[in-house]
Design an enzyme around this catalytic site. Structure first.
Site, short mmCIF file in Angstrom:
data_model
loop_
_atom_site.label_atom_id
_atom_site.label_comp_id
_atom_site.label_asym_id
_atom_site.label_seq_id
_atom_site.Cartn_x
_atom_site.Cartn_y
_atom_site.Cartn_z
N ASP A 12 13.13 -4.69 2.87
CA ASP A 12 12.04 -5.36 2.15
C ASP A 12 11.62 -6.64 2.86
OD1 ASP A 12 10.19 -5.75 0.16
OD2 ASP A 12 11.60 -6.64 -1.25
N ASN A 60 5.00 3.89 -3.03
CA ASN A 60 4.23 3.28 -1.94
C ASN A 60 2.91 4.01 -1.65
OD1 ASN A 60 7.12 2.27 0.04
ND2 ASN A 60 5.92 1.07 -1.40
C1 FPP Z 1 8.84 -3.15 2.30
O1 FPP Z 1 8.25 -4.36 2.71
C2 FPP Z 1 8.77 -2.20 3.40
C3 FPP Z 1 8.11 -1.02 3.35
C4 FPP Z 1 7.37 -0.56 2.16
C5 FPP Z 1 8.04 -0.12 4.52
C6 FPP Z 1 9.24 -0.11 5.40
C7 FPP Z 1 8.82 0.36 6.75
C8 FPP Z 1 9.37 -0.03 7.92
C9 FPP Z 1 10.56 -0.87 7.99
C10 FPP Z 1 8.77 0.36 9.24
C11 FPP Z 1 8.59 1.81 9.44
C12 FPP Z 1 9.84 2.60 9.21
C13 FPP Z 1 10.45 3.34 10.13
C14 FPP Z 1 11.63 4.14 9.79
C15 FPP Z 1 9.97 3.38 11.51
P1 FPP Z 1 6.93 -4.85 1.97
O2 FPP Z 1 5.76 -4.40 2.73
O3 FPP Z 1 6.95 -4.41 0.53
O4 FPP Z 1 7.10 -6.41 2.06
P2 FPP Z 1 6.59 -7.50 1.03
O5 FPP Z 1 7.38 -7.29 -0.24
O6 FPP Z 1 6.93 -8.78 1.71
O7 FPP Z 1 5.13 -7.28 0.85
#
Ligand code: FPP
Length: 245
Positions: A12, A60
């Site tokens: 996250d 998501n």
């Molecule tokens: C949460 O951070 C993260 C995600 C919804 C996506 C996770 C994806 C990756 C780590 C990269 C791609 C994955 C792979 C396996 C290559 P957020 O966007 O919700 O962060 P925030 O809460 O700060 O908005």
């Protein structure tokens, strides 16, 4: 050495990391993919048996279309660029979730690499994609109900093992350690059945900042915990031939 067999991570804070750098959110996900690379490599070096990463939740899909699209392209890029890393390090790639919802341009190369790596023994890397814990439990419950309705299953035979066998994670040990980055203290529909007895570890740092030092610290904290599984501390100590309170 009392290492966790299975580590699960809620990655996250990509968006906040990007915002703090004055960058678009997608750059946070790109930096997050680099943290995935580091973490997979570190877990393999440490000797972790299974690593499960929450890369895209069922919920998501409701994000703005350009962000969903960017995440799908990052997944494709990951499968393409990490192929050698996965195969060369004896890693078996698997995926859990409603994989049919993934666009074919992601699903097909993902399934191909899963197949190519299927006999690898060094570590199981599971990507949770279009994944929701409640949705997974519902799918398993429906499948069991269908078997019972068809007369092939006695409801009295549905025990924990039978239920777990119907989950996407069938065959994997339950996570011993659940890590979540970026300071949020919740489990967000991740592996709800499987984390019943997982040890939880949180850091204020965001996922793109996560590195070997965070991982080592999380594992060290895990090693110092006493896992009781409902028993008393004395019973746990007695089982290993020690005494104490
Ligand atoms: C949460 O951070 C993260 C995600 C919804 C996506 C996770 C994806 C990756 C780590 C990269 C791609 C994955 C792979 C396996 C290559 P957020 O966007 O919700 O962060 P925030 O809460 O700060 O908005």
């Amino acid at each position: 050495m009392n290492l966790p067999r299975h580590i699960a991570i809620i990655m996250d804070g990509n968006g906040r990391w990007a915002c703090n750098q004055g960058l678009p959110r997608v750059e946070g996900h790109r930096a997050g993919a680099k943290a995935v690379h580091r973490t997979v490599r570190a877990c393999r070096e440490i000797g972790i048996e299974a690593l499960t990463l929450y890369a895209f939740s069922e919920q998501n899909w409701a994000r703005p279309e350009p962000e969903v699209e960017a995440l799908m392209h990052l997944l494709l890029e990951y499968v393409r660029t990490e192929r050698q890393e996965i195969l060369g390090n004896d890693i078996r790639l698997t995926a859990i979730g409603d994989l049919e919802r993934l666009p074919p341009f992601v699903r097909e190369p993902l399934f191909a690499l899963m197949e190519e790596s299927a006999s690898n023994q060094g570590m199981v890397l599971t990507l949770a994609l279009s994944y929701g814990g409640r949705e997974e439990i519902l799918r398993a419950a429906r499948a069991l109900a269908r078997e019972a309705a068809a007369g092939r299953l006695d409801p009295a035979d549905i025990d924990e093992a039978a239920f777990a066998a119907g989950l996407d994670t069938a065959g994997l040990p339950d996570p011993d350690l659940l890590i979540r980055t970026s300071g949020e203290l919740r489990v967000s529909n991740f592996l709800l059945w499987q984390i019943a007895y997982a040890e939880l570890w949180f850091t204020e740092d965001t996922w793109p900042e996560f590195d070997r030092a965070h991982l080592d610290l999380a594992i060290e904290c895990y090693r110092q915990r006493q896992r009781r599984f409902g028993r008393t501390g004395e019973q746990v100590l007695a089982a290993v031939g020690a005494t104490g309170c």
